[in-house]
Scaffold this motif. Structure first.
Motif, short mmCIF file in Angstrom:
data_model
loop_
_atom_site.label_atom_id
_atom_site.label_comp_id
_atom_site.label_asym_id
_atom_site.label_seq_id
_atom_site.Cartn_x
_atom_site.Cartn_y
_atom_site.Cartn_z
N HIS A 64 0.83 -1.20 0.00
CA HIS A 64 0.00 0.00 0.00
C HIS A 64 0.87 1.26 0.00
CE1 HIS A 64 -2.63 -3.17 1.64
NE2 HIS A 64 -3.52 -2.58 0.86
N PRO A 65 0.57 2.20 -0.89
CA PRO A 65 1.40 3.40 -0.99
C PRO A 65 1.35 4.28 0.26
CG PRO A 65 0.06 3.10 -2.96
CD PRO A 65 -0.46 2.14 -1.93
N THR A 66 2.44 4.98 0.48
CA THR A 66 2.50 6.03 1.49
C THR A 66 1.80 7.26 0.92
OG1 THR A 66 4.56 6.86 0.57
CG2 THR A 66 4.74 5.17 2.30
N PRO A 67 1.65 8.33 1.71
CA PRO A 67 1.08 9.55 1.15
C PRO A 67 1.84 10.03 -0.09
CG PRO A 67 1.05 9.69 3.53
CD PRO A 67 1.79 8.43 3.20
N GLU A 68 3.16 9.95 -0.05
CA GLU A 68 3.94 10.35 -1.23
C GLU A 68 3.64 9.42 -2.41
OE1 GLU A 68 8.59 11.04 -2.65
OE2 GLU A 68 8.15 10.43 -0.59
N GLY A 69 3.52 8.14 -2.12
CA GLY A 69 3.17 7.19 -3.16
C GLY A 69 1.82 7.50 -3.78
N HIS A 70 0.85 7.85 -2.95
CA HIS A 70 -0.49 8.19 -3.46
C HIS A 70 -0.44 9.43 -4.34
CE1 HIS A 70 -3.61 5.50 -1.92
NE2 HIS A 70 -2.84 5.32 -0.86
N ARG A 71 0.45 10.36 -4.05
CA ARG A 71 0.56 11.55 -4.89
C ARG A 71 1.02 11.15 -6.30
NH1 ARG A 71 2.25 13.99 0.05
NH2 ARG A 71 4.46 13.60 -0.37
N LEU A 72 1.93 10.19 -6.38
CA LEU A 72 2.38 9.72 -7.69
C LEU A 72 1.29 8.92 -8.40
CD1 LEU A 72 6.05 8.66 -6.88
CD2 LEU A 72 5.27 10.73 -8.03
N VAL A 73 0.55 8.12 -7.64
CA VAL A 73 -0.58 7.40 -8.23
C VAL A 73 -1.60 8.38 -8.79
CG1 VAL A 73 -2.51 5.83 -7.77
CG2 VAL A 73 -0.28 5.36 -6.75
N ALA A 74 -1.88 9.44 -8.04
CA ALA A 74 -2.84 10.44 -8.50
C ALA A 74 -2.38 11.08 -9.81
CB ALA A 74 -3.03 11.52 -7.43
N ARG A 75 -1.09 11.32 -9.95
CA ARG A 75 -0.58 11.88 -11.21
C ARG A 75 -0.82 10.92 -12.36
NH1 ARG A 75 5.47 14.07 -9.58
NH2 ARG A 75 4.84 15.44 -7.86
N THR A 76 -0.56 9.64 -12.12
CA THR A 76 -0.78 8.62 -13.15
C THR A 76 -2.25 8.57 -13.56
OG1 THR A 76 1.08 7.29 -12.38
CG2 THR A 76 -0.62 6.15 -13.65
N VAL A 77 -3.13 8.58 -12.57
CA VAL A 77 -4.56 8.51 -12.84
C VAL A 77 -5.04 9.79 -13.54
CG1 VAL A 77 -6.85 8.38 -11.78
CG2 VAL A 77 -5.00 6.93 -10.93
N TRP A 78 -4.57 10.92 -13.09
CA TRP A 78 -5.02 12.19 -13.66
C TRP A 78 -4.66 12.32 -15.13
CZ3 TRP A 78 -8.60 15.46 -12.80
CH2 TRP A 78 -8.56 16.75 -13.33
N ARG A 79 -3.49 11.81 -15.53
CA ARG A 79 -3.10 11.86 -16.94
C ARG A 79 -4.12 11.16 -17.81
NH1 ARG A 79 2.26 10.41 -15.23
NH2 ARG A 79 1.87 8.27 -15.93
#
Length: 226
Positions: free
Chosen positions: A205-220
């Motif tokens: 499970h991602p950390t908060p920083e990991g979730h920020r990167l996931v959000a970038r991937t999803v947002w694209r």
């Protein structure tokens, strides 16, 4: 951020008389009237994130999970969407298949992001069942929300179950996306999966920083659909 509360989701699953490993083709009935689930604001369609513990944000604060970060972007651009987090920790594709009817009944859906199957892979469940369950969810969305744009979030698993199983699991998402003409996120955890500092102690499970990167991937992927 709108969430389908864990208690509400649990009631829905109990009412359906199923658990996360069943593959019965049945729909979860609407929970009792006392179980309230947030819906999209009047006049707004939902960006509905339908997934497991990664979507639910297990181990991080609700506003740190990637759906909440997507909501921040939507709000900053004043887009007419309500973000709904329908993630449920421990969910398999079979469990998602059981509750999809109830979740869709709560709000009009503009974009449907499907993030399921990871727990199937970690448990070594038959990929034929995972494929059938994901297809059933997609079919249900198209029946109940025909205007919704569907995004499939691809997942990958370590080779614990053997390299052939892991390779077939990875290919499954692209095959389903191609068959159904879906928008595909090839790997939801791109630049996050397998990187220790971006994941919690469980390595999943991602950390908060990991979730920020996931959000970038999803947002694209999601932004051009809005």
């Amino acid at each position: 951020m709108n969430y389908l509360p864990a208690s509400a989701l649990l009631l829905a699953l109990l009412a359906a008389g199923c658990n996360s490993d069943t593959t019965k083709t049945q729909s979860a009935p609407t929970p009792p009237a006392t179980t309230e689930a947030p819906a999209a604001k009047k006049g707004e369609a939902a960006i509905l994130f339908f997934g497991d513990s990664i979507t639910a944000g297990l181990g991080v604060e609700p506003d740190q999970a990637y759906p909440a970060l997507i909501e921040n972007r939507v709000d900053s651009l004043h887009l007419p969407y309500t973000v709904v987090n329908a993630g449920l920790s421990g969910e398999t594709s079979a469990g998602g298949r059981s509750r999809i009817n109830w979740v869709l009944s709560r709000q009009p859906v503009g974009v449907f992001v499907l993030e399921l199957g990871g727990n199937d892979g970690l448990r070594g469940l038959p990929l034929t069942d995972t494929r059938k369950n994901l297809q059933a969810i997609i079919d249900t969305v198209r029946q109940q929300a025909p205007e919704a744009k569907i995004v499939l979030a691809g997942m990958q698993i370590p080779p614990n179950m053997g390299p052939a199983y892991a390779a077939d699991f990875k290919k499954l998402y692209g095959e389903i996306a191609t068959k159904n003409h879906l928008t595909l996120i090839p790997f939801l955890l791109e630049n996050v999966g397998g990187i220790a500092k971006l994941n919690q102690r469980d390595g999943i499970h991602p950390t908060p920083e990991g979730h920020r990167l996931v959000a970038r991937t999803v947002w694209r992927t999601v932004q051009p659909l809005l």
